[in-house]
Design a protein around this motif. Structure first.
Motif, PDB file in Angstrom:
ATOM      1  N   LEU A  63      -8.087  -9.729   7.274  1.00  0.00           N
ATOM      2  CA  LEU A  63      -9.171  -8.787   6.978  1.00  0.00           C
ATOM      3  C   LEU A  63      -8.577  -7.396   6.823  1.00  0.00           C
ATOM      4  O   LEU A  63      -7.933  -6.881   7.728  1.00  0.00           O
ATOM      5  CB  LEU A  63     -10.210  -8.799   8.103  1.00  0.00           C
ATOM      6  N   ARG A  64      -8.819  -6.819   5.644  1.00  0.00           N
ATOM      7  CA  ARG A  64      -8.272  -5.487   5.348  1.00  0.00           C
ATOM      8  C   ARG A  64      -9.408  -4.481   5.289  1.00  0.00           C
ATOM      9  O   ARG A  64     -10.490  -4.767   4.776  1.00  0.00           O
ATOM     10  CB  ARG A  64      -7.548  -5.543   4.004  1.00  0.00           C
ATOM     11  N   PHE A 110      -5.713   2.895   6.349  1.00  0.00           N
ATOM     12  CA  PHE A 110      -5.672   1.481   5.975  1.00  0.00           C
ATOM     13  C   PHE A 110      -5.428   0.663   7.242  1.00  0.00           C
ATOM     14  O   PHE A 110      -4.430   0.863   7.930  1.00  0.00           O
ATOM     15  CB  PHE A 110      -4.547   1.226   4.967  1.00  0.00           C
ATOM     16  N   VAL A 111      -6.356  -0.217   7.547  1.00  0.00           N
ATOM     17  CA  VAL A 111      -6.237  -1.052   8.742  1.00  0.00           C
ATOM     18  C   VAL A 111      -6.260  -2.521   8.317  1.00  0.00           C
ATOM     19  O   VAL A 111      -6.795  -2.864   7.259  1.00  0.00           O
ATOM     20  CB  VAL A 111      -7.370  -0.764   9.762  1.00  0.00           C
ATOM     21  N   GLY A 112      -5.680  -3.371   9.130  1.00  0.00           N
ATOM     22  CA  GLY A 112      -5.680  -4.793   8.806  1.00  0.00           C
ATOM     23  C   GLY A 112      -5.497  -5.636  10.049  1.00  0.00           C
ATOM     24  O   GLY A 112      -4.822  -5.220  11.002  1.00  0.00           O
ATOM     25  N   VAL A 113      -6.113  -6.814  10.036  1.00  0.00           N
ATOM     26  CA  VAL A 113      -5.991  -7.741  11.157  1.00  0.00           C
ATOM     27  C   VAL A 113      -5.778  -9.150  10.605  1.00  0.00           C
ATOM     28  O   VAL A 113      -6.516  -9.595   9.725  1.00  0.00           O
ATOM     29  CB  VAL A 113      -7.246  -7.705  12.064  1.00  0.00           C
ATOM     30  N   LYS A 169       2.659   6.100  -2.823  1.00  0.00           N
ATOM     31  CA  LYS A 169       3.771   6.952  -3.260  1.00  0.00           C
ATOM     32  C   LYS A 169       3.798   7.069  -4.779  1.00  0.00           C
ATOM     33  O   LYS A 169       4.081   8.137  -5.320  1.00  0.00           O
ATOM     34  CB  LYS A 169       5.090   6.393  -2.725  1.00  0.00           C
ATOM     35  N   GLN A 170       3.500   5.973  -5.472  1.00  0.00           N
ATOM     36  CA  GLN A 170       3.470   6.015  -6.942  1.00  0.00           C
ATOM     37  C   GLN A 170       2.386   6.972  -7.443  1.00  0.00           C
ATOM     38  O   GLN A 170       2.516   7.577  -8.502  1.00  0.00           O
ATOM     39  CB  GLN A 170       3.218   4.610  -7.513  1.00  0.00           C
ATOM     40  N   GLN A 171       1.307   7.092  -6.676  1.00  0.00           N
ATOM     41  CA  GLN A 171       0.216   7.994  -7.061  1.00  0.00           C
ATOM     42  C   GLN A 171       0.510   9.444  -6.655  1.00  0.00           C
ATOM     43  O   GLN A 171      -0.318  10.328  -6.840  1.00  0.00           O
ATOM     44  CB  GLN A 171      -1.103   7.542  -6.407  1.00  0.00           C
ATOM     45  N   GLY A 172       1.685   9.668  -6.071  1.00  0.00           N
ATOM     46  CA  GLY A 172       2.042  11.023  -5.664  1.00  0.00           C
ATOM     47  C   GLY A 172       1.474  11.408  -4.312  1.00  0.00           C
ATOM     48  O   GLY A 172       1.414  12.588  -3.969  1.00  0.00           O
ATOM     49  N   GLY A 173       1.072  10.416  -3.521  1.00  0.00           N
ATOM     50  CA  GLY A 173       0.499  10.703  -2.205  1.00  0.00           C
ATOM     51  C   GLY A 173       1.533  10.590  -1.097  1.00  0.00           C
ATOM     52  O   GLY A 173       2.685  10.246  -1.330  1.00  0.00           O
ATOM     53  N   ARG A 174       1.090  10.902   0.119  1.00  0.00           N
ATOM     54  CA  ARG A 174       1.952  10.773   1.292  1.00  0.00           C
ATOM     55  C   ARG A 174       1.346   9.728   2.202  1.00  0.00           C
ATOM     56  O   ARG A 174       0.128   9.578   2.290  1.00  0.00           O
ATOM     57  CB  ARG A 174       2.023  12.103   2.047  1.00  0.00           C
ATOM     58  N   VAL A 175       2.222   9.008   2.905  1.00  0.00           N
ATOM     59  CA  VAL A 175       1.715   7.958   3.789  1.00  0.00           C
ATOM     60  C   VAL A 175       2.587   7.880   5.036  1.00  0.00           C
ATOM     61  O   VAL A 175       3.793   8.062   4.964  1.00  0.00           O
ATOM     62  CB  VAL A 175       1.657   6.598   3.032  1.00  0.00           C
ATOM     63  N   GLU A 176       1.942   7.691   6.171  1.00  0.00           N
ATOM     64  CA  GLU A 176       2.705   7.499   7.409  1.00  0.00           C
ATOM     65  C   GLU A 176       2.126   6.312   8.158  1.00  0.00           C
ATOM     66  O   GLU A 176       0.920   6.049   8.114  1.00  0.00           O
ATOM     67  CB  GLU A 176       2.662   8.759   8.280  1.00  0.00           C
ATOM     68  N   GLU A 177       3.020   5.568   8.792  1.00  0.00           N
ATOM     69  CA  GLU A 177       2.573   4.433   9.603  1.00  0.00           C
ATOM     70  C   GLU A 177       2.449   4.889  11.048  1.00  0.00           C
ATOM     71  O   GLU A 177       3.261   5.679  11.529  1.00  0.00           O
ATOM     72  CB  GLU A 177       3.566   3.274   9.499  1.00  0.00           C
ATOM     73  N   ARG A 178       1.407   4.417  11.701  1.00  0.00           N
ATOM     74  CA  ARG A 178       1.233   4.754  13.110  1.00  0.00           C
ATOM     75  C   ARG A 178       0.583   3.571  13.818  1.00  0.00           C
ATOM     76  O   ARG A 178       0.050   2.672  13.183  1.00  0.00           O
ATOM     77  CB  ARG A 178       0.371   6.011  13.264  1.00  0.00           C
ATOM     78  N   GLU A 179       0.646   3.604  15.121  1.00  0.00           N
ATOM     79  CA  GLU A 179       0.026   2.543  15.918  1.00  0.00           C
ATOM     80  C   GLU A 179      -1.396   2.977  16.237  1.00  0.00           C
ATOM     81  O   GLU A 179      -1.610   4.013  16.857  1.00  0.00           O
ATOM     82  CB  GLU A 179       0.833   2.336  17.200  1.00  0.00           C
ATOM     83  N   GLY A 180      -2.379   2.211  15.788  1.00  0.00           N
ATOM     84  CA  GLY A 180      -3.774   2.532  16.046  1.00  0.00           C
ATOM     85  C   GLY A 180      -4.396   1.533  17.005  1.00  0.00           C
ATOM     86  O   GLY A 180      -3.731   0.612  17.483  1.00  0.00           O
ATOM     87  N   PRO A 181      -5.684   1.677  17.283  1.00  0.00           N
ATOM     88  CA  PRO A 181      -6.364   0.778  18.206  1.00  0.00           C
ATOM     89  C   PRO A 181      -6.390  -0.679  17.712  1.00  0.00           C
ATOM     90  O   PRO A 181      -6.545  -1.598  18.507  1.00  0.00           O
ATOM     91  CB  PRO A 181      -7.789   1.332  18.264  1.00  0.00           C
ATOM     92  N   LEU A 182      -6.227  -0.885  16.395  1.00  0.00           N
ATOM     93  CA  LEU A 182      -6.241  -2.244  15.842  1.00  0.00           C
ATOM     94  C   LEU A 182      -4.829  -2.761  15.587  1.00  0.00           C
ATOM     95  O   LEU A 182      -4.652  -3.851  15.057  1.00  0.00           O
ATOM     96  CB  LEU A 182      -7.026  -2.255  14.521  1.00  0.00           C
ATOM     97  N   GLY A 183      -3.815  -1.963  15.948  1.00  0.00           N
ATOM     98  CA  GLY A 183      -2.437  -2.330  15.642  1.00  0.00           C
ATOM     99  C   GLY A 183      -1.858  -1.350  14.635  1.00  0.00           C
ATOM    100  O   GLY A 183      -2.377  -0.240  14.469  1.00  0.00           O
ATOM    101  N   PRO A 184      -0.788  -1.732  13.939  1.00  0.00           N
ATOM    102  CA  PRO A 184      -0.185  -0.822  12.970  1.00  0.00           C
ATOM    103  C   PRO A 184      -1.186  -0.474  11.871  1.00  0.00           C
ATOM    104  O   PRO A 184      -1.917  -1.341  11.393  1.00  0.00           O
ATOM    105  CB  PRO A 184       0.994  -1.624  12.389  1.00  0.00           C
ATOM    106  N   ILE A 192       0.849  -1.206   0.000  1.00  0.00           N
ATOM    107  CA  ILE A 192       0.000   0.000   0.000  1.00  0.00           C
ATOM    108  C   ILE A 192       0.878   1.247   0.000  1.00  0.00           C
ATOM    109  O   ILE A 192       0.631   2.211  -0.733  1.00  0.00           O
ATOM    110  CB  ILE A 192      -0.937   0.009   1.223  1.00  0.00           C
ATOM    111  N   ARG A 193       1.940   1.199   0.813  1.00  0.00           N
ATOM    112  CA  ARG A 193       2.850   2.343   0.910  1.00  0.00           C
ATOM    113  C   ARG A 193       3.429   2.685  -0.473  1.00  0.00           C
ATOM    114  O   ARG A 193       3.463   3.840  -0.878  1.00  0.00           O
ATOM    115  CB  ARG A 193       3.973   1.986   1.896  1.00  0.00           C
ATOM    116  N   GLN A 194       3.870   1.639  -1.189  1.00  0.00           N
ATOM    117  CA  GLN A 194       4.438   1.854  -2.526  1.00  0.00           C
ATOM    118  C   GLN A 194       3.384   2.419  -3.487  1.00  0.00           C
ATOM    119  O   GLN A 194       3.662   3.334  -4.264  1.00  0.00           O
ATOM    120  CB  GLN A 194       4.987   0.526  -3.090  1.00  0.00           C
ATOM    121  N   GLN A 195       2.159   1.870  -3.436  1.00  0.00           N
ATOM    122  CA  GLN A 195       1.089   2.325  -4.342  1.00  0.00           C
ATOM    123  C   GLN A 195       0.769   3.805  -4.114  1.00  0.00           C
ATOM    124  O   GLN A 195       0.629   4.578  -5.062  1.00  0.00           O
ATOM    125  CB  GLN A 195      -0.182   1.490  -4.138  1.00  0.00           C
TER     126      GLN A 195
END
Length: 202
Positions: free
Chosen positions: A151-152, A141-144, A104-119, A99-102
């Motif tokens: 589940l994404r 974007f969340v995932g478990v 960035k390819q679209q010219g967006g910004r992305v940061e990872e953080r720790e949320g209530p469901l995990g990373p 997802i991070r690569q996608q």
């Protein structure tokens, strides 16, 4: 947690990423779900109906197969997809990198953080906005990782920035039941989704 990092072996399989209380607070495996609750059965997942929840099925043009379930709730959107996964390792770590690569390819910004469901990833994605240039849309974007499934979720709308809306969407995500089934499936394959059989009674 030392059983995967033995020296001298190939790349260790990715550990599963899930809230510590996943088995009791969700997202649930079919074996963990309360059998008497009135779920809407969509094949690969079951959704618990609630006041103010609208459900959309996202269909692939060419194949006509359902590829995602869209949920509108609390001034937010939640798109969910269930995937088959290995029994012992998780997919969320690898999926986050994709997802991070996608983004960035679209010219967006992305940061990872720790949320209530995990990373989770918070992305700012450019969207076409008429002649006045591109606008940016926020998405979480969340995932478990569960037993033999992953589940994404993609969160949009108020839940990307509003604390109360975010809590409502996280609660909705955690109420989902994943029905992996017993048939063998390659990891990363979408678990088949289908129309609810009888919406009124499902």
């Amino acid at each position: 947690m030392t059983d995967t990092d033995q020296p001298g072996t190939d790349v260790a399989p990715a550990a599963k990423s899930a809230p510590l209380d996943r088995e009791t607070s969700g997202p649930f495996d079919e074996a963990e779900a309360n059998p008497v609750r009135p779920y809407i059965d969509l094949g690969g997942i079951k959704i618990l109906p609630r006041e103010g929840l609208n459900l959309r099925l996202e269909v692939e043009e060419q194949t006509k197969r359902i590829v995602a379930v869209g949920l509108d709730y609390a001034d937010s959107t939640l798109q969910v997809q269930p995937f088959a996964a290995p029994r012992s390792s998780g997919l969320w770590e690898e999926t986050r990198e994709q997802i991070r690569q996608q983004v960035k390819q679209q010219g967006g910004r992305v940061e990872e953080r720790e949320g209530p469901l995990g990373p989770e990833l918070l992305a700012e994605v450019p969207v076409m906005a008429g002649a006045d240039g591109a606008a940016k849309r926020l998405a979480r974007f969340v995932g478990v990782d569960g037993p033999r499934w992953f589940l994404r979720g993609v969160v949009g709308g108020a839940a990307t920035s509003d604390v109360e809306a975010a809590a409502a969407i996280e609660d909705l995500f955690r109420s989902i039941v994943v029905v992996r089934g017993t048939s063998p499936m390659p990891p990363r394959d979408l678990i088949p989704l289908r129309m609810p059989s009888t919406p009124a009674t499902a």
